[in-house]
Design an enzyme around this catalytic site. Sequence first.
Site, PDB file in Angstrom:
ATOM      1  N   GLN A 262      30.939  21.622  51.628  1.00 30.83           N
ATOM      2  CA  GLN A 262      29.786  21.057  52.113  1.00 30.83           C
ATOM      3  C   GLN A 262      29.672  18.729  52.005  1.00 30.83           C
ATOM      4  OE1 GLN A 262      27.973  22.568  53.674  1.00 30.83           O
ATOM      5  NE2 GLN A 262      25.929  20.920  54.616  1.00 30.83           N
TER       6      GLN A 262
ATOM      7  N   SER B 249      35.424  49.158  38.606  1.00 33.85           N
ATOM      8  CA  SER B 249      34.654  49.013  38.284  1.00 33.85           C
ATOM      9  C   SER B 249      34.099  50.352  37.509  1.00 33.85           C
ATOM     10  CB  SER B 249      33.122  48.511  38.418  1.00 33.85           C
ATOM     11  OG  SER B 249      32.832  47.445  39.197  1.00 33.85           O
TER      12      SER B 249
ATOM     13  N   LEU C 201      45.042  48.373  35.716  1.00 33.22           N
ATOM     14  CA  LEU C 201      43.999  49.212  35.237  1.00 33.22           C
ATOM     15  C   LEU C 201      43.889  49.965  36.368  1.00 33.22           C
ATOM     16  CD1 LEU C 201      41.748  50.525  33.912  1.00 33.22           C
ATOM     17  CD2 LEU C 201      40.761  48.236  33.060  1.00 33.22           C
TER      18      LEU C 201
ATOM     19  N   SER D  54      30.594  39.560  38.457  1.00 30.31           N
ATOM     20  CA  SER D  54      29.239  39.052  37.675  1.00 30.31           C
ATOM     21  C   SER D  54      28.925  40.480  37.475  1.00 30.31           C
ATOM     22  CB  SER D  54      29.086  38.674  38.822  1.00 30.31           C
ATOM     23  OG  SER D  54      29.547  37.302  39.345  1.00 30.31           O
ATOM     24  N   GLU D  55      28.021  41.734  38.056  1.00 28.37           N
ATOM     25  CA  GLU D  55      27.391  42.808  38.096  1.00 28.37           C
ATOM     26  C   GLU D  55      27.540  42.980  36.654  1.00 28.37           C
ATOM     27  OE1 GLU D  55      27.390  41.307  42.245  1.00 28.37           O
ATOM     28  OE2 GLU D  55      29.024  42.162  41.258  1.00 28.37           O
TER      29      GLU D  55
ATOM     30  N   GLN E 171      21.398  10.004  48.653  1.00 32.76           N
ATOM     31  CA  GLN E 171      20.810  10.368  47.368  1.00 32.76           C
ATOM     32  C   GLN E 171      21.454  11.802  47.794  1.00 32.76           C
ATOM     33  OE1 GLN E 171      16.586  11.113  46.591  1.00 32.76           O
ATOM     34  NE2 GLN E 171      16.871   9.826  44.837  1.00 32.76           N
TER      35      GLN E 171
ATOM     36  N   GLU F 120      42.396  51.336  40.098  1.00 31.27           N
ATOM     37  CA  GLU F 120      42.999  52.428  41.144  1.00 31.27           C
ATOM     38  C   GLU F 120      41.934  51.676  42.262  1.00 31.27           C
ATOM     39  OE1 GLU F 120      43.016  56.342  39.470  1.00 31.27           O
ATOM     40  OE2 GLU F 120      43.901  55.504  37.602  1.00 31.27           O
ATOM     41  N   PRO F 121      42.776  52.562  43.630  1.00 33.15           N
ATOM     42  CA  PRO F 121      42.038  52.844  44.624  1.00 33.15           C
ATOM     43  C   PRO F 121      40.499  53.028  44.591  1.00 33.15           C
ATOM     44  CG  PRO F 121      43.959  53.400  44.699  1.00 33.15           C
ATOM     45  CD  PRO F 121      44.028  53.209  44.339  1.00 33.15           C
TER      46      PRO F 121
ATOM     47  N   GLU G   7      38.415  41.071  36.557  1.00 36.02           N
ATOM     48  CA  GLU G   7      38.514  40.974  35.021  1.00 36.02           C
ATOM     49  C   GLU G   7      36.445  42.285  35.024  1.00 36.02           C
ATOM     50  OE1 GLU G   7      41.164  39.270  32.322  1.00 36.02           O
ATOM     51  OE2 GLU G   7      42.322  38.696  33.789  1.00 36.02           O
TER      52      GLU G   7
END
Length: 366
Positions: free
Chosen positions: A321, A117, A110, A351-352, A264, A112-113, A348
């Site tokens: 960490q 999004s 799907l 997040s935006e 802790q 392409e360069p 796929e």
Amino acid sequence: MREFAEKEICPHVMEWDEAQHFPRELLPRLAELGLMGVTFPAEYGGAGLGLVEYVTVIEELARADASVALIVSAHNSLCAGHIHLAGTESQKHKYLTPLARGEKLGCWSLTEPGSGSDAASARTTARLEGDAWVLNGTKNFVTNGHYADICVVLAVTDPANRTRGITAFVVEAGTPGFRPGKKENKLGLRSSDTAEIVFEDCRIPKENCLGKPGEGFIDCLQVLDTGRIGIAALSVGIARGALEASLRYAKQRKQFGRLIAEFQAIQWKLADMATEIEAARMLTYRAASLTDQGRRVTRESAMAKLYASEVAVRAASEAVQIHGGYGFTKEYPVEKYYRDVKLCTIGEGTSEIQRLVIARELLGRP
């Protein structure tokens, strides 16, 4: 799945990663276990299981090696999934059956360069000439691109209609004018092949149109709903691996005369990681369960993918960490989890984009 992954994948993970080796030799074993067609009916060579079982498979594979999980996910969710969704009976028997049996490997193209999004701005074209479609253009970031036998590609057939002018096609490897191009040199998931795909006057039979002309993008959105659940499961698997490695290390490493598990600061990191991973798993399995019930899951799959991927990034970071300087070396597995996991917030749908999908669902916007 866990026994298989620990016996046949874990011993080779770093060797494959260092060499960017695509584990083709593993594919027959994956096929033997039914993992190349988990959710497809037995009549098409599949295992006939549900999406809950599928996400279990992806999670366990990703815990061992996310590269292998991604190979299986792209093959199942995207390529074979699109054919199962939109294909004719003839197409399913010709293409889906060998994919589900693991006799052939699939890829799905799907991106392409110039269109990530903004997938609707694709420039790869397909024009009908007599009894053949002629494809021209370039796709990139195609998982399994160099090794796939069957490729599902999205191309523009009616530029004036944007999303309503995109059509899906099935292209077989070896077709004149169809070839894989550059192999990407990646930060993580280095055993998974990510490639450019080039179409140069590639002629395919008219009957290789997958679904109705102009409805490829609409079908693509449904395919991505399932694909995002797969990436959520992959994220959970990576996060679990990072947590388990951190627990082992915290119970062995001593500082100031005590195991670091007794501090802790370390305990709270572990507690937060475990809690967020369980929440991510529940979102993922809920989306899978709703899919098995035949429900529309655009919002639920986006939520699962968004949350699980971001949780996994945090878990991998905290794992490094906890390991301190050793976490920055290849002596321990967490540096690989840290490199691999970032793709989960990008592939796929970033997040935006997931937040955009969720907001539109909440607001009732198209």
